[in-house]
Design a protein around this motif. Structure first.
Motif, PDB file in Angstrom:
ATOM      1  N   THR A  88       7.559 -23.379   2.405  1.00 37.87           N
ATOM      2  CA  THR A  88       8.230 -23.811   1.401  1.00 37.87           C
ATOM      3  C   THR A  88       9.774 -23.568   1.581  1.00 37.87           C
ATOM      4  O   THR A  88      10.701 -24.516   1.204  1.00 37.87           O
ATOM      5  CB  THR A  88       7.805 -22.773   0.190  1.00 37.87           C
ATOM      6  OG1 THR A  88       6.430 -23.103   0.084  1.00 37.87           O
ATOM      7  CG2 THR A  88       8.614 -23.132  -1.036  1.00 37.87           C
ATOM      8  N   ASN A  89      10.273 -22.735   2.203  1.00 32.37           N
ATOM      9  CA  ASN A  89      11.771 -22.393   2.526  1.00 32.37           C
ATOM     10  C   ASN A  89      12.243 -23.144   3.342  1.00 32.37           C
ATOM     11  O   ASN A  89      13.380 -24.016   3.300  1.00 32.37           O
ATOM     12  CB  ASN A  89      12.108 -20.975   2.844  1.00 32.37           C
ATOM     13  CG  ASN A  89      11.920 -19.959   1.714  1.00 32.37           C
ATOM     14  OD1 ASN A  89      12.162 -20.550   0.483  1.00 32.37           O
ATOM     15  ND2 ASN A  89      11.636 -18.632   1.874  1.00 32.37           N
ATOM     16  N   ILE A  90      11.411 -23.605   4.443  1.00 27.57           N
ATOM     17  CA  ILE A  90      12.063 -24.649   5.392  1.00 27.57           C
ATOM     18  C   ILE A  90      11.957 -25.858   5.070  1.00 27.57           C
ATOM     19  O   ILE A  90      12.774 -26.607   5.077  1.00 27.57           O
ATOM     20  CB  ILE A  90      11.346 -24.210   6.813  1.00 27.57           C
ATOM     21  CG1 ILE A  90      11.132 -22.904   7.260  1.00 27.57           C
ATOM     22  CG2 ILE A  90      11.667 -25.176   7.847  1.00 27.57           C
ATOM     23  CD1 ILE A  90      12.651 -22.409   7.544  1.00 27.57           C
ATOM     24  N   SER A  91      10.998 -26.541   4.365  1.00 29.96           N
ATOM     25  CA  SER A  91      11.106 -27.633   3.870  1.00 29.96           C
ATOM     26  C   SER A  91      12.153 -27.966   2.739  1.00 29.96           C
ATOM     27  O   SER A  91      12.675 -28.860   2.468  1.00 29.96           O
ATOM     28  CB  SER A  91       9.710 -28.190   3.083  1.00 29.96           C
ATOM     29  OG  SER A  91       9.187 -27.085   2.135  1.00 29.96           O
ATOM     30  N   GLY A  92      12.183 -26.845   2.024  1.00 31.03           N
ATOM     31  CA  GLY A  92      13.546 -27.039   0.981  1.00 31.03           C
ATOM     32  C   GLY A  92      14.788 -26.974   1.579  1.00 31.03           C
ATOM     33  O   GLY A  92      15.489 -27.815   1.124  1.00 31.03           O
ATOM     34  N   SER A  93      14.921 -26.384   2.818  1.00 30.96           N
ATOM     35  CA  SER A  93      16.047 -26.592   3.554  1.00 30.96           C
ATOM     36  C   SER A  93      16.397 -27.753   4.296  1.00 30.96           C
ATOM     37  O   SER A  93      17.528 -28.554   3.904  1.00 30.96           O
ATOM     38  CB  SER A  93      16.340 -25.613   4.541  1.00 30.96           C
ATOM     39  OG  SER A  93      16.306 -23.800   4.101  1.00 30.96           O
ATOM     40  N   LEU A  94      15.333 -28.413   4.559  1.00 31.10           N
ATOM     41  CA  LEU A  94      15.356 -29.683   5.029  1.00 31.10           C
ATOM     42  C   LEU A  94      15.900 -30.787   3.974  1.00 31.10           C
ATOM     43  O   LEU A  94      16.542 -31.677   4.132  1.00 31.10           O
ATOM     44  CB  LEU A  94      14.076 -30.145   5.601  1.00 31.10           C
ATOM     45  CG  LEU A  94      13.770 -31.580   6.303  1.00 31.10           C
ATOM     46  CD1 LEU A  94      14.848 -31.848   7.470  1.00 31.10           C
ATOM     47  CD2 LEU A  94      12.242 -31.902   6.626  1.00 31.10           C
ATOM     48  N   ALA A  95      15.034 -30.661   2.793  1.00 31.33           N
ATOM     49  CA  ALA A  95      15.323 -31.559   1.640  1.00 31.33           C
ATOM     50  C   ALA A  95      16.660 -31.335   1.159  1.00 31.33           C
ATOM     51  O   ALA A  95      17.477 -32.266   0.848  1.00 31.33           O
ATOM     52  CB  ALA A  95      14.285 -31.140   0.521  1.00 31.33           C
TER      53      ALA A  95
END
Length: 210
Positions: A88-95
């Motif tokens: 969740t945190n990594i995909s949020g950082s990418l977004a």
């Protein structure tokens, strides 16, 4: 001339009050001076940021529901790695890396896009509190190596994901992918001064064939 009198005071350009500044920094501020806004009467006065707070609350609710859905569909085992929060945190950082390029460099200025998507949706989707609680649980159960791996990989992977998001968004938008200090190399240098043609009566210059 009396000694107590100083030089004539110069007029100063004081900064505008906070109420006249835009809520969203993406909104372009005109360079021309504008008349101060008229203050409404006390009976009709309302908060200027109520609309922005509303879109942030809406986006935060949507992001929180998405995070809860991922955590519910991908529960963390008692002694396992918290993959749901990590992803969740990594995909949020990418977004977030993707969004900032489009908000700041591609899309026209908007009052609600950045508060809704950046602060609201991504702010509710990503989580630092759950990350901290899971770190505490790993440390309390003496899973030292897993706690270290969780903290280190979350930090490094988050930074890498932001960079990838920025690079992908800039390439998709047709913008050059900047690489930090190399931007100086793109600055055009001043052309060398032009040499005047030598007249027939001038002495030959050093290194000349004359």
């Amino acid at each position: 001339m009396s000694g107590g009198e100083g030089p004539e005071a110069q007029p100063r350009d004081d900064p505008p009050p906070a109420e006249t500044l835009p809520v969203d920094p993406d909104i372009a501020v005109s360079a021309e001076p504008q008349a101060p806004p008229q203050e409404p009467s006390s009976g009709t006065r309302r908060p200027r940021q109520a609309d922005v707070l509303a879109v942030i609350a809406l986006g935060g609710g949507l992001g929180s529901v998405a995070r809860y859905g991922i955590a519910h569909a991908w529960p963390t085992p008692n002694q396992g790695f918290p993959w749901a929060t990590f992803v969740t945190n990594i995909s949020g950082s990418l977004a977030l890396g993707l969004l900032m390029v489009y908000v700041l460099e591609v899309w026209p200025p908007s009052r609600y896009v950045r508060p809704f998507l950046g602060v609201g949706v991504l702010g509710g989707y990503t989580t630092f509190s759950t990350f901290t609680a899971e770190m505490r649980h790993l440390l309390a159960t003496t899973h030292w190596s897993m706690a270290d791996a969780y903290a280190l990989t979350s930090l490094v992977s988050g930074l890498v994901a932001v960079w990838i998001g920025i690079a992908v968004a800039r390439r998709a938008a047709g913008l050059p992918v900047r690489r930090g200090p190399s931007r100086r190399d793109q600055t055009p240098s001043a052309p060398p001064p032009a040499r005047l043609p030598a007249s027939p009566g001038d002495p030959p210059r050093k290194g000349s064939s004359r």
